[in-house]
Structure formats: structure tokens, C-alpha cells
Design an enzyme around this catalytic site. Sequence first.
Site, PDB file in Angstrom:
ATOM      1  N   ARG A 134      -9.406  -9.230  -0.966  1.00 50.97           N
ATOM      2  CA  ARG A 134      -8.953  -8.039  -0.244  1.00 50.97           C
ATOM      3  C   ARG A 134      -8.494  -8.359   1.180  1.00 50.97           C
ATOM      4  O   ARG A 134      -7.555  -7.756   1.696  1.00 50.97           O
ATOM      5  CB  ARG A 134     -10.064  -6.994  -0.182  1.00 50.97           C
ATOM      6  CG  ARG A 134     -10.189  -6.206  -1.457  1.00 50.97           C
ATOM      7  CD  ARG A 134     -11.366  -5.255  -1.389  1.00 50.97           C
ATOM      8  NE  ARG A 134     -11.533  -4.606  -2.674  1.00 50.97           N
ATOM      9  CZ  ARG A 134     -11.228  -3.344  -2.928  1.00 50.97           C
ATOM     10  NH1 ARG A 134     -10.771  -2.557  -1.976  1.00 50.97           N
ATOM     11  NH2 ARG A 134     -11.390  -2.838  -4.127  1.00 50.97           N
ATOM     12  N   ASP A 167      -7.974   7.357  -1.923  1.00 50.93           N
ATOM     13  CA  ASP A 167      -9.368   7.769  -2.081  1.00 50.93           C
ATOM     14  C   ASP A 167      -9.699   9.032  -1.287  1.00 50.93           C
ATOM     15  O   ASP A 167     -10.656   9.724  -1.612  1.00 50.93           O
ATOM     16  CB  ASP A 167     -10.310   6.645  -1.616  1.00 50.93           C
ATOM     17  CG  ASP A 167     -10.536   5.600  -2.704  1.00 50.93           C
ATOM     18  OD1 ASP A 167      -9.842   5.657  -3.738  1.00 50.93           O
ATOM     19  OD2 ASP A 167     -11.401   4.722  -2.513  1.00 50.93           O
ATOM     20  N   TYR A 210     -13.518 -12.994 -11.706  1.00 46.81           N
ATOM     21  CA  TYR A 210     -12.160 -13.559 -11.653  1.00 46.81           C
ATOM     22  C   TYR A 210     -11.951 -14.409 -10.410  1.00 46.81           C
ATOM     23  O   TYR A 210     -12.619 -14.227  -9.393  1.00 46.81           O
ATOM     24  CB  TYR A 210     -11.088 -12.483 -11.779  1.00 46.81           C
ATOM     25  CG  TYR A 210     -11.079 -11.357 -10.761  1.00 46.81           C
ATOM     26  CD1 TYR A 210     -10.595 -11.527  -9.464  1.00 46.81           C
ATOM     27  CD2 TYR A 210     -11.498 -10.079 -11.123  1.00 46.81           C
ATOM     28  CE1 TYR A 210     -10.534 -10.478  -8.572  1.00 46.81           C
ATOM     29  CE2 TYR A 210     -11.453  -9.019 -10.227  1.00 46.81           C
ATOM     30  CZ  TYR A 210     -10.964  -9.221  -8.951  1.00 46.81           C
ATOM     31  OH  TYR A 210     -10.921  -8.175  -8.060  1.00 46.81           O
ATOM     32  N   GLU A 226      -6.669   3.394  12.940  1.00 43.03           N
ATOM     33  CA  GLU A 226      -7.719   2.779  12.123  1.00 43.03           C
ATOM     34  C   GLU A 226      -9.010   2.705  12.936  1.00 43.03           C
ATOM     35  O   GLU A 226      -9.003   2.250  14.072  1.00 43.03           O
ATOM     36  CB  GLU A 226      -7.270   1.376  11.679  1.00 43.03           C
ATOM     37  CG  GLU A 226      -8.348   0.495  11.075  1.00 43.03           C
ATOM     38  CD  GLU A 226      -9.067   1.081   9.850  1.00 43.03           C
ATOM     39  OE1 GLU A 226      -8.397   1.642   8.963  1.00 43.03           O
ATOM     40  OE2 GLU A 226     -10.305   0.990   9.817  1.00 43.03           O
ATOM     41  N   GLN A 227     -10.111   3.123  12.292  1.00 42.80           N
ATOM     42  CA  GLN A 227     -11.391   3.126  13.016  1.00 42.80           C
ATOM     43  C   GLN A 227     -11.922   1.718  13.308  1.00 42.80           C
ATOM     44  O   GLN A 227     -12.543   1.493  14.342  1.00 42.80           O
ATOM     45  CB  GLN A 227     -12.437   3.910  12.241  1.00 42.80           C
ATOM     46  CG  GLN A 227     -12.803   3.290  10.895  1.00 42.80           C
ATOM     47  CD  GLN A 227     -13.886   4.060  10.145  1.00 42.80           C
ATOM     48  OE1 GLN A 227     -14.376   5.077  10.619  1.00 42.80           O
ATOM     49  NE2 GLN A 227     -14.252   3.577   8.973  1.00 42.80           N
TER      50      GLN A 227
HETATM   51  C1  LIG Z   1     -16.453  -2.048  -6.587  1.00 41.74           C
HETATM   52  C2  LIG Z   1     -15.008  -1.599  -6.495  1.00 41.74           C
HETATM   53  C3  LIG Z   1     -13.994  -2.363  -7.038  1.00 41.74           C
HETATM   54  C4  LIG Z   1     -12.661  -1.928  -7.016  1.00 41.74           C
HETATM   55  N1  LIG Z   1     -11.690  -2.700  -7.571  1.00 41.74           N
HETATM   56  C5  LIG Z   1     -10.400  -2.266  -7.555  1.00 41.74           C
HETATM   57  C6  LIG Z   1      -9.347  -3.043  -8.127  1.00 41.74           C
HETATM   58  O1  LIG Z   1      -9.578  -4.147  -8.636  1.00 41.74           O
HETATM   59  N2  LIG Z   1      -8.071  -2.560  -8.098  1.00 41.74           N
HETATM   60  C7  LIG Z   1      -7.780  -1.351  -7.523  1.00 41.74           C
HETATM   61  O2  LIG Z   1      -6.607  -0.938  -7.518  1.00 41.74           O
HETATM   62  N3  LIG Z   1      -8.755  -0.597  -6.955  1.00 41.74           N
HETATM   63  C8  LIG Z   1     -10.036  -1.022  -6.950  1.00 41.74           C
HETATM   64  N4  LIG Z   1     -11.016  -0.291  -6.361  1.00 41.74           N
HETATM   65  C9  LIG Z   1     -10.642   0.966  -5.686  1.00 41.74           C
HETATM   66  C10 LIG Z   1     -10.017   0.690  -4.327  1.00 41.74           C
HETATM   67  O3  LIG Z   1     -10.850  -0.147  -3.568  1.00 41.74           O
HETATM   68  C11 LIG Z   1      -9.808   1.987  -3.578  1.00 41.74           C
HETATM   69  O4  LIG Z   1      -9.338   2.976  -4.448  1.00 41.74           O
HETATM   70  C12 LIG Z   1      -8.772   1.746  -2.480  1.00 41.74           C
HETATM   71  O5  LIG Z   1      -9.295   0.865  -1.515  1.00 41.74           O
HETATM   72  C13 LIG Z   1      -8.390   3.071  -1.834  1.00 41.74           C
HETATM   73  O6  LIG Z   1      -7.449   2.805  -0.824  1.00 41.74           O
HETATM   74  P1  LIG Z   1      -7.282   3.838   0.362  1.00 41.74           P
HETATM   75  O7  LIG Z   1      -6.171   3.280   1.196  1.00 41.74           O
HETATM   76  O8  LIG Z   1      -7.164   5.213  -0.171  1.00 41.74           O
HETATM   77  O9  LIG Z   1      -8.674   3.817   1.142  1.00 41.74           O
HETATM   78  P2  LIG Z   1      -9.447   2.611   1.825  1.00 41.74           P
HETATM   79  O10 LIG Z   1      -9.010   1.310   1.286  1.00 41.74           O
HETATM   80  O11 LIG Z   1     -10.897   2.955   1.747  1.00 41.74           O
HETATM   81  O12 LIG Z   1      -8.971   2.662   3.334  1.00 41.74           O
HETATM   82  C14 LIG Z   1      -9.387   3.708   4.198  1.00 41.74           C
HETATM   83  C15 LIG Z   1      -9.235   3.215   5.628  1.00 41.74           C
HETATM   84  O13 LIG Z   1      -9.467   4.327   6.501  1.00 41.74           O
HETATM   85  C16 LIG Z   1     -10.284   3.903   7.578  1.00 41.74           C
HETATM   86  N5  LIG Z   1     -10.995   5.099   8.063  1.00 41.74           N
HETATM   87  C17 LIG Z   1     -11.979   5.783   7.466  1.00 41.74           C
HETATM   88  N6  LIG Z   1     -12.352   6.847   8.206  1.00 41.74           N
HETATM   89  C18 LIG Z   1     -11.581   6.824   9.320  1.00 41.74           C
HETATM   90  C19 LIG Z   1     -11.497   7.658  10.468  1.00 41.74           C
HETATM   91  N7  LIG Z   1     -12.282   8.748  10.636  1.00 41.74           N
HETATM   92  N8  LIG Z   1     -10.588   7.360  11.440  1.00 41.74           N
HETATM   93  C20 LIG Z   1      -9.767   6.264  11.283  1.00 41.74           C
HETATM   94  N9  LIG Z   1      -9.812   5.419  10.224  1.00 41.74           N
HETATM   95  C21 LIG Z   1     -10.706   5.722   9.243  1.00 41.74           C
HETATM   96  C22 LIG Z   1     -11.213   2.860   6.940  1.00 41.74           C
HETATM   97  O14 LIG Z   1     -11.787   2.008   7.910  1.00 41.74           O
HETATM   98  C23 LIG Z   1     -10.240   2.140   6.027  1.00 41.74           C
HETATM   99  O15 LIG Z   1      -9.564   1.086   6.660  1.00 41.74           O
HETATM  100  C24 LIG Z   1     -12.348  -0.697  -6.393  1.00 41.74           C
HETATM  101  C25 LIG Z   1     -13.361   0.072  -5.806  1.00 41.74           C
HETATM  102  C26 LIG Z   1     -14.680  -0.358  -5.856  1.00 41.74           C
HETATM  103  C27 LIG Z   1     -15.757   0.507  -5.244  1.00 41.74           C
END
Ligand SMILES: Cc1cc2nc3c(=O)[nH]c(=O)nc-3n(C[C@H](O)[C@H](O)[C@H](O)COP(=O)(O)OP(=O)(O)OC[C@H]3O[C@@H](n4cnc5c(N)ncnc54)[C@H](O)[C@@H]3O)c2cc1C
Length: 378
Positions: A108, A292, A213, A34-35
Site C-alpha cells: 500500500r 469508504d 501474496y 489529509e489529516q
Molecule cells: C484487511 C483489509 C484488506 C483490504 N484489501 C483490499 C484489496 O486487496 N483491494 C481493494 O481494492 N481494497 C481492499 N480493502 C479495502 C480498501 O482498503 C478500502 O476500501 C480503501 O482504502 C478505501 O479507500 P478510500 O480512499 O475511500 O479511503 P482510505 O484509503 O481509508 O483513505 C481515507 C483518507 O482520509 C484521511 N482522513 C480521514 N479522516 C480525515 C479527516 N477528518 N480530515 C482529513 N483527512 C482524513 C485518512 O487519513 C486517509 O488518508 C481492504 C480493506 C481491509 C480492511
Amino acid sequence: MQRRKRIAVVGAGLGGLTCAAFLQREGFVVTVYEQAPAFSRIGAGIILSANVMKVLRRLDVERPLLETGICPDAFVSRAWDTGEILYELTLDAASERRFGGSYINVHRGDLHRVLETAVRPGSIVFGHCLTGLEQAEKAIRLVFETGARHDADIVIGADGIRSKVREILLGAERPRFTGRIAQRAILPTERLKGHAIRDCTKWWGPDRHLLAYFTTRRRDELYLMGSVPAASWESEELALPCPRQDFVDAFASFHPEIRRMIEAASDITVMPICDRARGDRWSGDRIVLLGDASHPVRPYMAAGGAMAVEDAAILSRCLTMLGDEDPAEAFRCYEATRIPRVAEVQRVSMENSWMRGPTETDWFFCYDACAAPITRPR
Ligand SMILES: Cc1cc2nc3c(=O)[nH]c(=O)nc-3n(C[C@H](O)[C@H](O)[C@H](O)COP(=O)(O)OP(=O)(O)OC[C@H]3O[C@@H](n4cnc5c(N)ncnc54)[C@H](O)[C@@H]3O)c2cc1C
């Protein structure tokens, strides 16, 4: 059972932690890079629907989440001006039975604190920002900003919307700015000075909306998220501080209940709302993307995190079946299983129609990624 493959998960977000936790339970040696230097309690909430809670139940974190977050009594859609109720999905014991799990809203930071406990202690390495992947003799070498290098047999890119792993696998392409920004704030409920509000309401306006909420079962913390049009987003930052007046102005013509909540907010942030066009390549021979990193969706169905969690469950099942012998085949099964469902979520999220009026929700909430059939590609 001890597995042969060493797995590196890049990113300790919702998807990365969930995937690591499942794979560790199956005997894989998993390290999460994790960064960030540590987890912090950033100011935002998240909705976890029944399809997510069912998966997290298998990691023994359902109870602490229920104790931390709130099970709202309903999801309510209201008209921005009159306050008319457009739709109400009751969330109670009957809906839990029907969907197979609860629907919770949580901070979160609290979600992360709980999810971290599902991962083996010491297996998250903070302060490691991935900058490159190199082919080593029999492994993939992960290269970090600090100069550190670590080898793994399989790399899972769970590094979010600006994924470095994705860039290496598929080439550099910026996420697509959707022409909207999100204004977000967390505030103590006491600032509403006793004005009662419902647990979870989406206020629908002609070109913008506001979601409000509680994030705790004590209802002492409130989350606001407004989505408003914007011509552009110039900053490289994922989020910036937002002047309070911008938030107030954006919803100045809305119902008095909304204005009261926004006027009570402070520490507001603003971020661009981005996604990517559907793409059906999520993996290479030993590299795979989830959440994502592969398919960011617009947040209008509260489903981006849900997709990351479901991806994590399905990917871990595919790797458990095939990962030691043939990771690429495991990735093909994962893609074949996930792409149709994620594509539908991408479509509905883009429409911003979810639960505005009567909505068929079973296909989304009833899904169980730990039990759903795995599709074997032909
Ligand atoms: C305004 C908003 C509201 C939302 N509300 C909801 C909701 O209510 N319910 C829901 O299900 N989803 C919601 N989402 C979507 C949700 O936040 C994302 O889809 C979700 O966080 C994706 O999870 P992830 O694990 O793929 O990525 P992330 O949660 O983005 O985690 C990625 C991780 O990788 C790390 N990282 C990045 N680059 C590097 C690197 N080069 N080296 C090492 N580490 C790195 C980051 O620091 C981070 O910790 C919302 C999004 C937004 C924008």
C-alpha cells in the site's frame, strides 16, 4: 480549460488522490486535505484488479505500478486443511486481454508513493484533520483541528470509513463491526528459508481464511491477511499491534504451509472488519462522498479500494460534464451510475464467496469506469 469551481477533497487515500488527479486534468482547482502529517509505508498489501488498473492507466501510473508490484501468475483458492486446489484463475496475457488490464498485488505504501505523482505538486495539504464544515456566503468553509479554515465550492468526502464529511452530511453513526478481525503482516520472503509458495493464494477454512501474496515483482516481500471471528472490538484505534502468538493460534490447525508463513511473521497488526449497511444517499447540494466514506465493504472480494477508484473516475466525469453549472445534478448522475454496481459488490463481499470456486468474474474485472455509460436520473 480552466474551470470556475474550487474543489476540496478531504482525505488523500486511494479514492481522494485518484479523484483529485482526474479533476486537475480537467482544469478544476483542487486541493486535497489529509489529516496525516505525511504518507507512511504501513504494513499491508492491496490487490488492484483490472478494473482498477484501467483507470490508473489514464493517470499514467500503470507502468510504475507494474514495475513496483507483482502480476501474480494466478489467483489460487485452496482448502485450509488438505491444501486441495478449489479454484485457480490464471492471470496471463490472455486474461489481461480479456479483462482489459493486469491484476497486480502491491504494498500500500508503494501504491501511495506512485499515486501521489499523479496529483499536481503542492496540492496535497498534510496535517489537516477536518473537524467541521460551515456555510459561508458563497462557499463551504472547511474547518480543521489546527484552527485553519479554507473555502471551496464543492467538498468531496474521501475520508474513509470513519468519515467526518459523512457524519456532517448524514449524521453520526459508527461503522458496523462485522464480528471479525483482520490480522495482517508483511515479511521478507527469505524468512521462508526457500520454501516455495504460489504468488497469490486464499486458504479457505470453515470459519476463517488466510490470504497470502507477494507484494513485489522480485517476490522478496510477502503479505499475510487472516480474517478470524471475534466477539467484539472495543478500541477506538483503527488498528493495533497483534501478539504473534494470537496469529499463530488462530491458524494452528491449518495446513503446514500456512503455519510456516505465520511463524515467520513479526510486526503483526490487528484491525476490526467493519462495513455499513447499503445507503443510497451519497451527497447534498455541494457535498459528496466517495469510497469508504460512503460505502465501506468487507474485504473479501478485494474490492473496497477498487470501488473508491471507480467512484473517483465516475464522479470526476460527472463533475466535468455538469460541475460548473449544477454540482447537485452531477452528484445525482454519479449516484445513479455507481449505486447499482457498488450494491452488487457489497452483496458479494458480504457473502465471502468470490473465487472460492468457479466464478463469473467478467462483470467485475472488465468494467471500465472511464468509458462506462453515465446514468442520467429521471
Ligand atoms: C484487511 C483489509 C484488506 C483490504 N484489501 C483490499 C484489496 O486487496 N483491494 C481493494 O481494492 N481494497 C481492499 N480493502 C479495502 C480498501 O482498503 C478500502 O476500501 C480503501 O482504502 C478505501 O479507500 P478510500 O480512499 O475511500 O479511503 P482510505 O484509503 O481509508 O483513505 C481515507 C483518507 O482520509 C484521511 N482522513 C480521514 N479522516 C480525515 C479527516 N477528518 N480530515 C482529513 N483527512 C482524513 C485518512 O487519513 C486517509 O488518508 C481492504 C480493506 C481491509 C480492511
